[in-house]
Design an enzyme around this catalytic site. Structure first.
Site, PDB file in Angstrom:
ATOM      1  N   GLY A   1      22.099  65.050   5.023  1.00  0.00           N
ATOM      2  CA  GLY A   1      21.510  66.315   4.619  1.00  0.00           C
ATOM      3  C   GLY A   1      20.157  66.177   3.952  1.00  0.00           C
TER       4      GLY A   1
ATOM      5  NE  ARG B   1       9.752  58.312  12.834  1.00  0.00           N
ATOM      6  CZ  ARG B   1       9.627  56.998  12.724  1.00  0.00           C
ATOM      7  NH1 ARG B   1       8.567  56.474  12.116  1.00  0.00           N
ATOM      8  NH2 ARG B   1      10.541  56.188  13.221  1.00  0.00           N
TER       9      ARG B   1
ATOM     10  CG  ASN C   1      14.736  55.533   8.085  1.00  0.00           C
ATOM     11  OD1 ASN C   1      14.495  56.308   8.995  1.00  0.00           O
ATOM     12  ND2 ASN C   1      15.757  55.713   7.259  1.00  0.00           N
TER      13      ASN C   1
ATOM     14  CG  HIS D   1       8.177  62.876  19.029  1.00  0.00           C
ATOM     15  ND1 HIS D   1       9.114  62.224  19.804  1.00  0.00           N
ATOM     16  CD2 HIS D   1       8.503  62.588  17.744  1.00  0.00           C
ATOM     17  CE1 HIS D   1       9.965  61.576  19.021  1.00  0.00           C
ATOM     18  NE2 HIS D   1       9.615  61.795  17.763  1.00  0.00           N
TER      19      HIS D   1
ATOM     20  CG  ASP E   1      -1.803  70.077  20.842  1.00  0.00           C
ATOM     21  OD1 ASP E   1      -0.829  69.332  21.123  1.00  0.00           O
ATOM     22  OD2 ASP E   1      -2.967  69.657  20.782  1.00  0.00           O
TER      23      ASP E   1
ATOM     24  CG  HIS F   1      13.599  59.583  10.112  1.00  0.00           C
ATOM     25  ND1 HIS F   1      13.870  58.291  10.477  1.00  0.00           N
ATOM     26  CD2 HIS F   1      13.005  60.156  11.191  1.00  0.00           C
ATOM     27  CE1 HIS F   1      13.464  58.079  11.729  1.00  0.00           C
ATOM     28  NE2 HIS F   1      12.917  59.192  12.173  1.00  0.00           N
ATOM     29  CG  ASP F   2      15.835  63.791   3.179  1.00  0.00           C
ATOM     30  OD1 ASP F   2      16.678  62.980   2.740  1.00  0.00           O
ATOM     31  OD2 ASP F   2      15.615  64.892   2.662  1.00  0.00           O
TER      32      ASP F   2
END
Length: 314
Positions: free
Chosen positions: A70, A60, A92, A190, A241, A64-65
């Site tokens: 970018g 994550r 964040n 997720h 998975d 988020h970066d």
């Protein structure tokens, strides 16, 4: 080992074909820090051995970066008296794993000072977190530069909120050059990690698309713990998975932005395909991550190689 070689060869083919990775290189640190990837994986391995839930957190962090200005490690920069940085933006607040990135950087700086960027560390740590959670290996072309800007307001429209529907998700991801399949594949990240009640409590009202037993469980969690209560994205939240997609089929998606992928005709078929074919999901995820890792890269004087990931070089 064969899978790793195949993944590296695929990246090389994309470079040769002009697939968007020309600014980066698979052997970028071969002379300047030849054991960089091994050092990153060793620290990630130790961290996940102690806390397997960090796999989703490290993945994550990279997402988020890259989606905000970018892939430049701006999400790692600390706030100052005169500036609230990305990491302290509302979207964040629940990010974790910063200490793992800091440890990796410390190890790299001890062996190759001023060589490996924090942005590359994020990309490699995310890949290794997926791999160590039994997910696919994918090649990570390297050579990113670290950015010098990190402002909380940059996150306001860049990151998809948990209430987005499929139309909004397709538009946001499409603005970065992602296909609909890329969107569904990257959402499969997720399959790792958790979300907090503040992000899924509105989902409790969606009774027509929410499994009753899950709704009851989530409601009890939020009632007892408020917005800080947490629940896993799927029932195997430390293993990479296809359970995430099978949960969507049973209307057990944790976020509204998860479940909408099964409810919408534009994406339902892809969800079903990934649910029954793990190999194809892994392949599509590899392609999505390769694209994501190259969003809006800094070049030359645009960036730097931070000595400490939380602080811009003085």
């Amino acid at each position: 080992m064969a899978k790793m070689i195949a993944a590296k060869n695929l990246v090389k083919l994309l470079v040769a074909a002009g697939g968007g990775v020309a600014a980066l290189s698979m052997d970028y640190y071969s002379m300047s820090c030849p054991f960089a990837e091994m050092m990153v994986r060793s620290v990630v391995y130790d961290a996940l051995a102690k806390d397997p839930t960090l796999a989703g957190s490290l993945l994550r962090l990279h997402f988020h970066d890259c989606f905000v200005q970018g892939c430049d490690a701006s999400v790692l920069i600390d706030s100052t008296d005169g500036n609230t940085a990305e990491k302290d933006a509302q979207a964040n607040k629940s990010l974790r794993g910063f200490e793992v990135i800091d440890r990796i950087k410390e190890v790299l700086e001890s062996q190759c000072p001023g060589v490996v960027s924090c942005a590359d560390v994020l990309a490699l740590a995310a890949r290794d977190a997926v791999l160590l959670a039994r997910g696919p290996y994918y090649g990570v072309p390297l050579g990113r530069r670290d950015g010098t800007r990190s402002v909380d307001s940059d996150t306001f429209t860049a990151l998809p909120p948990p209430f987005f529907n499929t139309t909004s998700l397709i538009k946001l991801f499409g603005s970065h050059g992602f296909t609909v399949q890329d969107l569904v594949a990257l959402s499969g990240g997720h399959t790792l990690g958790i979300a907090h009640c503040g992000n899924f409590k509105a989902r409790l009202a969606e009774t027509d698309t929410l499994d009753a037993a899950l709704g009851s469980s989530l409601g009890a969690t939020c009632a007892a713990n408020g917005d800080d209560g947490a629940a896993p994205f799927d029932r195997t939240s430390t293993r990479f998975d296809t359970v995430y997609y099978r949960e969507l089929q049973m209307r057990r998606g944790l976020l509204s932005s998860d479940q909408t992928l099964f409810e919408s005709p534009e994406t339902k078929g892809i969800v079903n395909m990934f649910a029954m074919n793990q190999a194809y999901f892994f392949y599509a995820f590899q392609q999505g991550m390769l694209k994501m890792g190259q969003l809006d890269l800094k070049e030359g004087d645009e960036g730097e190689i931070r000595h400490t990931c939380g602080v811009i070089n003085s």
